[in-house]
Design an enzyme around this catalytic site. Sequence first.
Site, short mmCIF file in Angstrom:
data_model
loop_
_atom_site.label_atom_id
_atom_site.label_comp_id
_atom_site.label_asym_id
_atom_site.label_seq_id
_atom_site.Cartn_x
_atom_site.Cartn_y
_atom_site.Cartn_z
N TYR A 190 0.82 -1.21 0.00
CA TYR A 190 0.00 0.00 0.00
C TYR A 190 0.85 1.26 0.00
O TYR A 190 2.04 1.24 0.36
CB TYR A 190 -0.92 0.04 1.23
CG TYR A 190 -0.16 0.00 2.55
CD1 TYR A 190 0.39 1.17 3.09
CD2 TYR A 190 0.03 -1.19 3.23
CE1 TYR A 190 1.11 1.14 4.27
CE2 TYR A 190 0.75 -1.23 4.41
CZ TYR A 190 1.28 -0.06 4.93
OH TYR A 190 2.01 -0.10 6.10
N GLU B 176 -0.08 4.90 1.71
CA GLU B 176 -1.15 5.47 2.53
C GLU B 176 -0.78 6.86 3.03
O GLU B 176 0.31 7.06 3.59
CB GLU B 176 -1.42 4.54 3.72
CG GLU B 176 -2.65 4.92 4.53
CD GLU B 176 -3.02 3.84 5.55
OE1 GLU B 176 -3.61 2.81 5.12
OE2 GLU B 176 -2.71 4.00 6.74
N GLY C 47 -0.80 -0.77 9.92
CA GLY C 47 -2.05 -1.39 10.36
C GLY C 47 -2.78 -1.98 9.18
O GLY C 47 -2.34 -1.89 8.04
N HIS D 142 6.34 -6.65 11.28
CA HIS D 142 6.40 -5.52 10.36
C HIS D 142 5.01 -5.13 9.87
O HIS D 142 4.86 -4.34 8.94
CB HIS D 142 7.36 -5.81 9.19
CG HIS D 142 6.72 -6.45 8.00
ND1 HIS D 142 6.28 -5.71 6.92
CD2 HIS D 142 6.42 -7.73 7.71
CE1 HIS D 142 5.75 -6.53 6.02
NE2 HIS D 142 5.82 -7.75 6.48
N GLY E 53 -0.42 -8.36 10.77
CA GLY E 53 -0.62 -9.81 10.84
C GLY E 53 -1.99 -10.21 10.31
O GLY E 53 -2.78 -9.36 9.90
#
Length: 267
Positions: A24, A26, A198, A223, A226
Amino acid sequence: GMVSHRAKQRGRGQCGSLGSGNHYAEVQVVDEVFDQEAAAAMGLQKGTICIMLHSGSRGLGHQVCTDAVQEMEKAMHEQGIELVDKQLACCRIQSEPGQRYLGAMKAAANFAFVNRSLMAHACRKAFERVFGKKPRDLDMHTVYDVSHNIAKEETHTVDGKEMRVLVHRKGATRAFGPGHSEIPSKYQEIGQPVLVGGSMGTCSYVLTGTEAAMSLSFGSTCHGAGRAMSRSKALKTLDSHKVLKAVEDSGCTARVATRRLAAEEAP
């Protein structure tokens, strides 16, 4: 060379692109600061706008891994190594296949670094276009760039003795504590910056490594957020449109190349 023709072919047109899965770019805002000293060292404060990028070596790195697993399956037989799962394929570091893999892996890491650098440049140009100011005037400096899914030769204390070891971090990243010789000078006092993304629509964290990590996890940490569900199960059980609506309803704007795959990375 150590990187196969197929790997180069797969990577050739992908440098400067995010890729799929949990990758991503972001745009974020610093919502809370828990350690003023560390935040100041990184140029972050409450209300700061920043961009977090997560991407790697794309198809080139994937092919490097595929090639290595195939070669190591043969090498394991020759070296008398038995495993419960062939995905854990390995071989002795100093053997020819081992050295070939490390060479190809380093090439993939270089590709990943250039890939992220090109995307960071594209982000800066986009901000310049929208706000009519140079990236330097917007203070769009890089806080940190770090590899994950990589093996690194490091010195660690094992059973009370200092040893040179090869640390494999898969779904993990370095988290060296303050004063470590491999941390940039500007972060020596606070520890290595650790970027933990996140899931979609939830908070990300910028943390710092601690001395405890050196004794507990070979200087490593997670990192990312999860997974609580496999990608295949998520695609079967979750509705991508509902996932994206929930993200939008939380006050975030999401753009995905393939809407159908949004369920894969549902928060």
